[in-house]
Design an enzyme around this catalytic site. Structure first.
Site, short mmCIF file in Angstrom:
data_model
loop_
_atom_site.label_atom_id
_atom_site.label_comp_id
_atom_site.label_asym_id
_atom_site.label_seq_id
_atom_site.Cartn_x
_atom_site.Cartn_y
_atom_site.Cartn_z
N SER A 6 0.62 -1.22 -0.13
CA SER A 6 -0.10 0.27 -0.39
C SER A 6 0.56 1.06 -0.05
O SER A 6 2.17 0.76 0.13
CB SER A 6 -0.85 -0.11 1.56
OG SER A 6 -0.11 0.17 2.15
N LYS A 7 -0.10 2.21 -0.37
CA LYS A 7 1.20 3.29 -0.63
C LYS A 7 1.87 3.89 1.43
O LYS A 7 3.16 4.23 0.86
CB LYS A 7 0.07 5.11 -1.36
CG LYS A 7 0.84 6.04 -1.49
CD LYS A 7 2.14 5.54 -2.26
CE LYS A 7 2.65 6.65 -2.93
NZ LYS A 7 3.72 6.25 -3.72
N VAL A 8 1.01 3.91 2.27
CA VAL A 8 1.43 4.56 3.22
C VAL A 8 1.90 3.44 4.22
O VAL A 8 0.91 2.58 4.19
CB VAL A 8 0.16 5.73 4.03
CG1 VAL A 8 1.12 6.12 5.31
CG2 VAL A 8 0.46 6.72 3.26
#
Length: 336
Positions: A330-332
């Protein structure tokens, strides 16, 4: 991923316009009250950019730079003696709890805290004394590209202002044009060589080691290739045992005193039967992939990773994958 990698030149140009004044002010402040030590706080691609900052700052300013294991603060509450020292957090999102908590604790302990962060309105930026935007714009791809290059650019700007190096600042002003030139290099031989690869070693040294670290991560993230990064000075200390006939190696050999040893390493590995991809400037006859040149050799790694990103996106698709949707990521990433 491809579109955002191609946007890197515009991101760097925006940084020159909107963030350079803040970086100049920070550089002047550091020159006026010089720290004797700097700490970096980062993970993933941002930590690879921290490696570049460490090498550049030590090389040009003589200030020792240490990558801080955040668990010393977040899990052990270690009483670090950092009063008056520099602590630099590097992040795309500025949302990971361990970065935020660590920088808060370092600030309470008296460190001069700086956030180089793409999301300027973020908890990390709010936690630091200084917050400088990377100006890369929204990044939708999970695999960071333009924000990584923008972080390297911000790091180089900070060191240049801190040192008062007008030559490096002039080279940074021309960096967008040079990044565009890097997108035009033909790296298709790497796609052809690695389309069926299961493993690879990525080798660099000095300022170029940041590219080896980042390339190894992107091979894993976007191409599902087991990749490890090694310094050209360390590869013979154990990793050599893994290299057999046909073993792929990507060796980054940009300009600098480390280059000759890396070229010689490529020749030696070819002699052992390895499948070597040597990335080097056009004046290196034995190269397999061409590296574009910046106006200052310290910026060559930014051009190298720009060319690599475009190749990695193509390689991912050639392997039947989607580089924009890496598995299980995931991005974060939130850690403590």
């Amino acid at each position: 991923m491809l579109e955002e990698a191609l946007y890197a030149a515009e991101a760097v140009a925006a940084q020159h316009m909107y963030a350079d004044e803040a970086l100049a002010a920070l550089g002047r402040a550091l020159a006026a009250e010089r720290p004797s030590l700097a700490l970096t706080v980062a993970r993933g691609s941002s930590d690879h950019a921290a490696n570049y900052f460490a090498y550049l700052a030590m090389q040009r300013l003589g200030v020792p730079v240490v990558s801080l294991p955040m668990s010393l603060i977040t899990l052990h509450q270690a009483p670090l003696a950092v009063k008056g020292q520099l602590a630099v957090a590097l992040s795309q999102s500025g949302q990971s709890p361990d970065l935020i908590d660590t920088m808060k604790a370092l600030g309470v302990a008296g460190a001069r805290t700086v956030a180089l962060v793409n999301k300027h309105q973020s908890p990390l930026a709010a936690a630091c004394e200084w917050a400088v935007p990377l100006c890369a714009g929204d990044e939708k791809s999970v695999a960071a590209t333009k924000s990584y290059i923008a972080t390297l650019s911000a790091v180089a700007r900070l060191v240049a202002h801190w040192q008062g190096d007008e030559g490096l600042l002039a080279a940074l002003a021309n960096l967008p044009q040079r990044l565009t030139e890097a997108t035009r290099q033909d790296w298709r031989p790497a796609v052809d060589a690695l389309v069926d690869a299961e493993r690879i070693m990525v080798v660099g040294r000095g300022l170029g080691f940041t590219v080896a670290l980042e390339a190894a991560l992107k091979f894993k993230e976007t191409c599902v290739i087991q990749a490890e990064a090694f310094s050209g000075a360390e590869i013979k200390h154990g990793p050599m045992a893994l290299i057999d006939d046909g073993y792929p190696l990507l060796i980054f050999a940009p300009r600098g005193p480390e280059q000759q040893g890396l070229i010689e390493l490529a020749a030696e590995m070819r002699g052992r039967g390895a499948k070597v991809l040597l990335a080097a400037p056009a004046d290196v006859a034995s190269r397999d992939l061409t590296l574009a040149l910046a106006d200052d050799p310290a910026l060559d790694p930014l051009l190298a990773v720009q060319s690599f990103y475009l190749m990695a996106a193509s390689l991912s698709e050639a392997r039947g994958l989607n580089p924009d949707v890496p598995r299980h990521l995931s991005k974060v990433t939130c850690t403590r």
